[in-house]
Scaffold this motif. Structure first.
Motif, short mmCIF file in Angstrom:
data_model
loop_
_atom_site.label_atom_id
_atom_site.label_comp_id
_atom_site.label_asym_id
_atom_site.label_seq_id
_atom_site.Cartn_x
_atom_site.Cartn_y
_atom_site.Cartn_z
N PHE A 294 11.43 3.69 2.36
CA PHE A 294 10.86 3.14 3.59
C PHE A 294 11.49 1.79 3.94
CE2 PHE A 294 6.72 5.64 3.17
CZ PHE A 294 6.99 6.42 4.29
N LEU B 48 8.87 2.60 8.31
CA LEU B 48 7.43 2.60 8.05
C LEU B 48 6.67 1.95 9.19
CD1 LEU B 48 5.08 3.07 6.00
CD2 LEU B 48 5.58 0.76 5.11
N LYS C 182 2.94 6.36 10.42
CA LYS C 182 3.07 6.23 8.95
C LYS C 182 2.10 5.24 8.32
CE LYS C 182 7.96 7.50 9.21
NZ LYS C 182 7.96 7.56 10.70
N ILE C 183 1.50 4.38 9.15
CA ILE C 183 0.51 3.45 8.59
C ILE C 183 -0.89 3.73 9.14
CG2 ILE C 183 2.17 1.61 8.08
CD1 ILE C 183 1.25 0.21 10.67
N VAL D 299 10.43 0.02 -0.66
CA VAL D 299 10.09 -0.43 0.69
C VAL D 299 10.84 -1.74 0.90
CG1 VAL D 299 8.30 -1.06 2.34
CG2 VAL D 299 7.77 0.56 0.51
N ASN E 198 0.81 -1.22 0.00
CA ASN E 198 0.00 0.00 0.00
C ASN E 198 0.84 1.27 0.00
OD1 ASN E 198 -3.12 -0.30 0.28
ND2 ASN E 198 -2.29 -1.98 1.53
N LYS E 199 2.09 1.18 0.45
CA LYS E 199 2.94 2.36 0.54
C LYS E 199 3.96 2.47 -0.59
CE LYS E 199 1.32 4.29 4.27
NZ LYS E 199 0.82 5.68 4.29
N SER E 200 4.14 1.40 -1.35
CA SER E 200 5.12 1.44 -2.43
C SER E 200 4.61 2.24 -3.62
CB SER E 200 5.45 0.02 -2.89
OG SER E 200 6.32 0.04 -3.99
N LYS E 201 5.35 3.24 -3.99
CA LYS E 201 5.00 4.04 -5.18
C LYS E 201 5.57 3.41 -6.44
CE LYS E 201 4.84 8.39 -2.58
NZ LYS E 201 5.42 9.75 -2.42
#
Length: 353
Positions: free
Chosen positions: A258, A280, A325-326, A236, A164-167
């Motif tokens: 992250f 993260l 962060k989450i 990440v 969910n956080k990886s761009k």
């Protein structure tokens, strides 16, 4: 990254066994707040750490917190000793035997590397209670309790967070030593990532393979492995590598990406304070809870044996929320966690694909 700490010996008067412990580099602490007869009547607990020892900011430190809590809350007296990189199996046996000879009737071995030594020493000393963390052998004696964790469940949630956080749709996993235990972390993480987006690329790097266990104690190796994954495009990176993970976190922080920590809430560790903004979350194994629970059961006169599993449902594993962060994906993480707890989602213990 671990503290420069040599566990000094304290020789207890009248104990030849403790003299052996002193020669082995153990640290002994009596608690004078113990029961009616003072420290001499208190439960004596010996802890044999995995390589890295107290101060690794990760796995061993979590076990140490449980021991410290038992000392403070239960009035036990303790001795600690740690494994050394590259040591022989006989050294582990000697360490455990010295604890027994020192009068320690409750002994906790931290890490699967102790299994052969625990089996042998426990068999030779049936009146001594042993616990071993992260290992279970069907042939281990009945006076041994295995304290196990569902690492794959916590790692699955770490994978959900990473995805969910990886761009870049490109993440990484670093394992300290290629072993059955660490493959549980890898398997859960990959499954969690793929549950969110099957197209995300997952890099995997192991630092060493048995019998070389330095992959758990080499920050330089962790840093190099993380840099390699960063160079390939990962944004990440999750490390299950003991103190080697500290090097990985440093590399990730320098790249302004992250990192996901392991075993302890690494964003709160003083030695990693300068990198906390890059952490993260951490997949926390509540080893401290397991250690305290085991010692408490012995203190109460119970006879623990067999397997004690600390899974997601039992709060044996969890994701740290330090830094917030989450916070924005808590609904997704809760949905994933609930599915695991209900049995709807089954997490593999070996990597797929």
């Amino acid at each position: 990254m671990r503290r420069s700490m040599k566990l000094a010996a304290v020789v207890l008067s009248g104990s030849l066994g403790m003299a052996s412990l002193a020669a082995c580099g153990a640290k002994s602490t009596d608690n004078n707040t113990a029961s009616s007869g003072g420290a001499s009547d208190s439960l004596k607990v010996g802890m044999a750490y995995d390589i890295g020892g107290r101060g690794d900011q990760s796995f061993n430190d979590s076990a140490a917190r449980g021991l410290d809590k038992a000392k403070a809350d239960l009035g036990v007296s303790v001795t600690e000793a740690e494994a050394k990189p590259g040591e022989a199996e006989a050294d582990k046996e000697t360490r455990l035997k010295n604890l027994v000879d020192g009068g320690y009737k409750t002994i906790v071995a931290v890490g699967f590397v102790y299994q052969p030594a625990v089996n042998k020493v426990a068999k030779d000393n049936p009146n001594v209670k042993f616990a071993i963390i992260d290992s279970n052998d069907k042939d281990q004696p009945s006076n041994v309790t295995s304290l196990l964790f569902a690492e794959q469940e916590g790692s699955y949630l770490a994978g959900v967070a990473a995805a969910n956080k990886s761009k870049a749709k490109h993440v990484g996993f670093i394992g300290g030593v290629q072993s059955e235990l660490i493959k549980k972390f890898e398997a859960g993480y990959k499954a969690g990532v793929k549950s969110v987006d099957s197209s995300i690329v997952v890099e995997t790097t192991y630092l060493t393979t048995p019998p070389d266990f330095t992959g758990f104690t080499s920050p330089d190796k962790g840093k190099e492995a993380a840099q390699g994954q960063l160079d390939k495009g990962a944004d990440v990176i999750y490390s299950a590598a003991g103190s080697s993970g500290n090097g990985a976190i440093e590399a990730v922080a320098n790249a302004k990406k992250f990192a996901i920590g392991v075993d302890s809430d690494q964003a709160t560790q003083p030695a990693l304070a300068k990198y906390k903004d890059a952490i993260l979350t951490s997949m926390v194994k509540n080893v401290d809870n397991a250690v305290f629970s085991y010692i408490d059961s012995v203190k109460k006169g119970q006879n623990p044996t067999g397997i004690k599993l600390f899974d997601l449902k039992a709060d044996g594993v969890s994701l740290a929320t330090t830094g917030g962060k989450i916070d924005d994906i808590q609904d997704k993480l809760k949905t994933a966690a609930d599915a695991i707890k209900s049995g709807q989602t089954k997490i593999p213990v070996t990597p797929e694909g």
